[in-house]
Design an enzyme around this catalytic site. Sequence first.
Site, PDB file in Angstrom:
ATOM      1  NE  ARG B 343     -10.673   5.347  10.004  1.00 11.86           N
ATOM      2  CZ  ARG B 343      -9.928   6.321  10.061  1.00 11.86           C
ATOM      3  NH1 ARG B 343      -9.702   7.348   9.090  1.00 11.86           N
ATOM      4  NH2 ARG B 343      -8.789   6.143  10.770  1.00 11.86           N
ATOM      5  NE  ARG B 375      -7.708   2.156  -1.728  1.00  7.32           N
ATOM      6  CZ  ARG B 375      -7.216   1.788  -2.951  1.00  7.32           C
ATOM      7  NH1 ARG B 375      -7.713   0.998  -3.599  1.00  7.32           N
ATOM      8  NH2 ARG B 375      -6.083   2.456  -3.280  1.00  7.32           N
ATOM      9  CB  THR B 474     -10.420   5.124  15.599  1.00  4.88           C
ATOM     10  OG1 THR B 474     -10.905   3.900  14.932  1.00  4.88           O
ATOM     11  CG2 THR B 474     -10.528   6.077  14.446  1.00  4.88           C
ATOM     12  CB  ALA B 543      -5.632   2.781   9.248  1.00  5.09           C
ATOM     13  CD  GLU B 745      -8.098   3.458   5.013  1.00  6.06           C
ATOM     14  OE1 GLU B 745      -7.081   3.979   5.617  1.00  6.06           O
ATOM     15  OE2 GLU B 745      -9.028   2.988   5.604  1.00  6.06           O
TER      16      GLU B 745
END
Lengths: 473, 811
Positions: B343, B375, B474, B543, B745
């Site tokens: 990420r 986060r 992901t 997420a 987030e």
Amino acid sequence: MLTLTLNGQRHCLNHLPADTTALSLLRGHLGACGTKEGCASGDCGACTIAIGTRHDSGDLHYHSANACILPAHQLHGCHVLTVEGLPRGEHLHPVQQALVDHHGSQCGFCTPGIVMSLFCLDHDRRRRGMNGPPDDDTIDATLGGNLCRCTGYRAIRDAARAMHTLPCPVMDDPAELPETAMAGGFHRPENRHALIEILTQHPQARLIAGGTDLMLEHTLALKPLPELIDLSAIGELRHIDEQADGWWIGAGVTYHRLAPLLADHYPAFHALLERLGSLQIRYRATLAGNLANASPIGDTPPVLMALGARLRLNGAQGMRELPIDDFFTGYRCTALAEGEYLDAIYLPRLRDGEQLLAWKVSKRRDDDISAVMLALRAVTGHDGRLNNVRVACGGMAATSQRARHAEAALEGRVFDGDVLANACKAIAEDFSPIDDVRASRDYRLAAMAGLLARARYRLTSRHDAIPMTLEEI
Amino acid sequence: MRKLIQSSTAAAVTADKAMPGHDSATGHVTGRAAYIDDLPGPADMHHLAVGLSPHASARIRRMDLSEVRCQPGVIDVITAADIPGHNEVGAVYPGDPLLAENDVRYAGQMVFAVVADTLYHARCAVAHARIDYELQAPALDPVASIKAGLTVLPEHVHERPLPAPALDRGAAMSEDTQTSGNVDRALQAAAHVLTGEQCIGGQEHFYLESQIAQAERLDDDGLRVLTSSQHPSEVQKLVAEVLGIPLHGIVAEVRRMGGGFGGKESQAAALGAMAALAAHRNGCAVRFRLPRADDMQATGKRHPFHNRYQVGFDDTGRLTGADITLIGNCGHSPDLSEGVVDRAMFHADNAYYLGHARVTGHRAMTHTASNTAFRGFGGPQGMMPIEGAMDDIARYLGLDPLDVRKRNLYDVEHCETHYGQQIDQPLIKDLIETLEASSDYRARRRDIAAFNADSPVIRKGLALTPVKFGISFTARHLNQAGALLMIYTDGSVLVNHGGTEMGQGLHTKVCQVVARELGIAYHRVRISATRTDKVPNTSPTAASSGADLNAMAARHAAITLRERLVDFASDWQALPREQLMLKDDGLTTKNGHIKWSELIQQAYLARVSLSATGFYATPEIHYDRRTGRGRPFYYYAWGAAVSEVHVDTLTGEYRVARVDILHDVGESLNPAIDRGQIEGGFIQGMGWLTTEELKWDDQGHLLTTGPATYKIPACGDAPRDFRVSLLEGHPNSQATIYRSKAVGEPPLMLAISVWSALRDAIAGLADDRSSPRLDTPATPERVLMACQAARAGRKGAPITREEVSDAMSAK
């Protein structure tokens, strides 16, 4: 026997160990689990409760306190309110309702503590007939010891500004508590004579006033504290005696009670005090505790050194006085002999033309321990020269210390750029600070040089319109 | 049921007008909302404490716990040898033993457990262990670890697209590269090239409720585990594996958490497993709460990153190429580091079209607690290089950083990311222009320049930074959710779904969705605890996807029931379906309105099933790790913030004076809750980048083990002038729940504007066009050192953390 009221209901408890905390009393013995443990060190405020004491007028005044580091026995004879005690039936207290209305809770774990801190503010303002919303400074000071990890505080501030608009039910006036005798390892003398007697009988006992540092030995290091001698019930130690050229501050005087005197006579000290611990801590902690505890990063010793404070020690061998410079004998060591206690601190009045400057530098503004601390007292003569200079620093050595080289570099000089450079060099001779969790050696020296530069601006500045500190913007 | 509940005892209800707040708000403010440690617990409940490793890297020679067993109140002492199933609680890859076996890999690792009558007794007993360790030199520098081939994932080399990454990597190196175009050639041909380097600090979650779990044995040899976890299904699975029993024997239950922030995604499992093991062995209930200092030492944190970037650009500041290297310090084991570094790489572009780009991600092993979800999940760390570069470029060219940023934003022409995803809704240009105007950016920029010109001590800084954040796990399989919806005969509705409530208001949003689909009043709908025996195989609430996934699943269940009820009503009223509608808290027909409770009673009497499950899987997402290309995200959330800081250049102290935020949540499900997420995320991000400093000694011991030394923002640190708005008029282009967007987030990264503003203030002290180096957290110490370096004309501040390694500078 420990006797108190909790949310209006009387409780009597026997056989509680001396080191029982108020939080374990509430959560464990009394089953009141609304009050939370977030850190067990008095730093997060999730355990905040309100302690009511009756003043001469008959009014109840409420102070916030961290239940996690408060000895349960210090609640003897007190009216305690927790988050469970505020609603009246289905009706929330205005503080609670305002937090609901303004979305002031997310995970909710800090919320009971926030409620109780705001309750103390709200109760005090209503009692004093203050109608409008509290200002930003008041809100931040009230909540400085209540960490919230979720909301970002804006919603909580909005609630604090709105709570006064909601009608407040009459809080029940709890009945007087009967006087009951204390027993066990928690000693609560009521005068000096009794204190000295108990000290002699229990030489291993620890003295406790606010307990805001001592209790961490129990809650964090799991050390038993079976014998505690509480100073907070000794009326003689709670006095501030005004003299012609200063004040004797009794060992039982809390920061909160000391604050008005400092605001009137030592504004720099007062400003520093507002950043010392949190409101919960300042309601309980004492100047004497900060000294006797001999922490290397205590905030008040440098100021007292710069002022030339004197200390009165007392014990079975009688009273004696000591200049503060002679009090700290090493890392966490003091001149107190066995069986002796710190009785009072003498603050000399500033004379005409004398100025006191005091600043701490810390990672976070509120409720943080200083990386470094500078206190400086001096008189600026008509010729612009500094006289009677006393400089003391914290965070630069194993104890707070005078900076004798720096004093010499300043004494009798006009505080110009060269003198500043010399003073900075001299500080580096006075101290050889270390790297630790709060700051590096390099930063300590650099920040100290910065504080000396700030002192120069403050003592000599001609351009008053330009802000020299963040507070001035 | 013999006698039906009488309907219409409650006052007449209409759909609630006001948007509901947090479903537990009243419980929070009265203290009635119970967390696990507040529950009375069964009479035989015991408490568990763990012995933590005092060393970062050592072999266990001998363990003598006999003294521990003799301590007051102790009923059991547990070591790795006592584990009946697998001694493993790793979330994705193995490497996280429940209790250390043979060796310890970080200071703070759980080595043994003590069960006693009180927590105090258990904790006191721990101190009586005598363990003989053979010390080994710990690896503590992530850059040195990469050089030495120490990574957390098993030996594995991906097939990579050309050109080959510049770093010389050994076979043990695990890295991923996302490449588009020939970046080396682009950088050679660029009119200007700048390089930079950053050390980005980690972050302690500091959820106010420390980690906790409680396990009770059931009469059928099963176990009930109350856990403060974002991922109850994983707790269930790992408990089952540790005990060697099937999943259906374990119920994991989460009522609420006192904060999570990612810290209870994988890290909560060890507590559940430990409590379950102790309960299983001793036949009693066991509660396991980590005291704050133990929690901070034993559990993982946000990954610190070591980043390096090289950017090529033209005279206007437009990027032509970027080469970005990200080294995540993963700690001792993989945990979730695969996804975290992925990420970070996916967000190395933030909101900018990079041109030719190479993004390399490394996963360094060090002997520290295994770093984990927090986060943003690597996204924040991944964005830092390009945001630093934007400021560097602007100063180098003598431009306002905002102009350089605007020049590089994704737009309809430049809308393909470096990993090949097309951005179909590039809102950022408009969003920034709106914010630029509403925040009065240009005038304030001028005022600040004028102020700084006359101010020798206090300097002001200003910055506007954007956020683009990709929404979806992901790991593709996690993008699914289930729900169970039950209507009782009085018309009250109970929902269960796979999401957990940690303060973010998820339950409120899900109840709103169900109420809306059924056309009933919000207060009729309730959500109880998240339980693995109600909704199985749940994904972590992480997420930012909690509402996206679970509200969709609940909606699906609600639609099933709605259709069923309409079918029934059609028969009952003898009216065609088209003339029936569930709305206004009942059934509306051409003949009038039938109250909801009446409808439900009739449906029950007619033997209509009043419960249904729902399921949702996010469509369209895919990603090929081999080629580094795909569409890992269903959509992007956007936002931007303007921060103004005031810096005392004598001490390095500073204040964040004003913050303006404009953030994209699509069509908001609940504006008040979304605003709370934005503000809270921003302040948490500000803490990460400013005062929250984790410190270890040179032997790998964490020094900041409590709030006395680890400083999260306090009330007084939040800007007093804090203006937050939701972007309006832009529903999500994808078919998310009512076209809303995730909000958990993305706002955290808005706080990069604070860091950027600090650099802006410091840069003004230098007389050239250089950019100050400012590693994070930008504590007063780092700020003062950077000020001094800027004044002295040095290009970068002294590096206060790890020195730049040869491996990196050789690049």
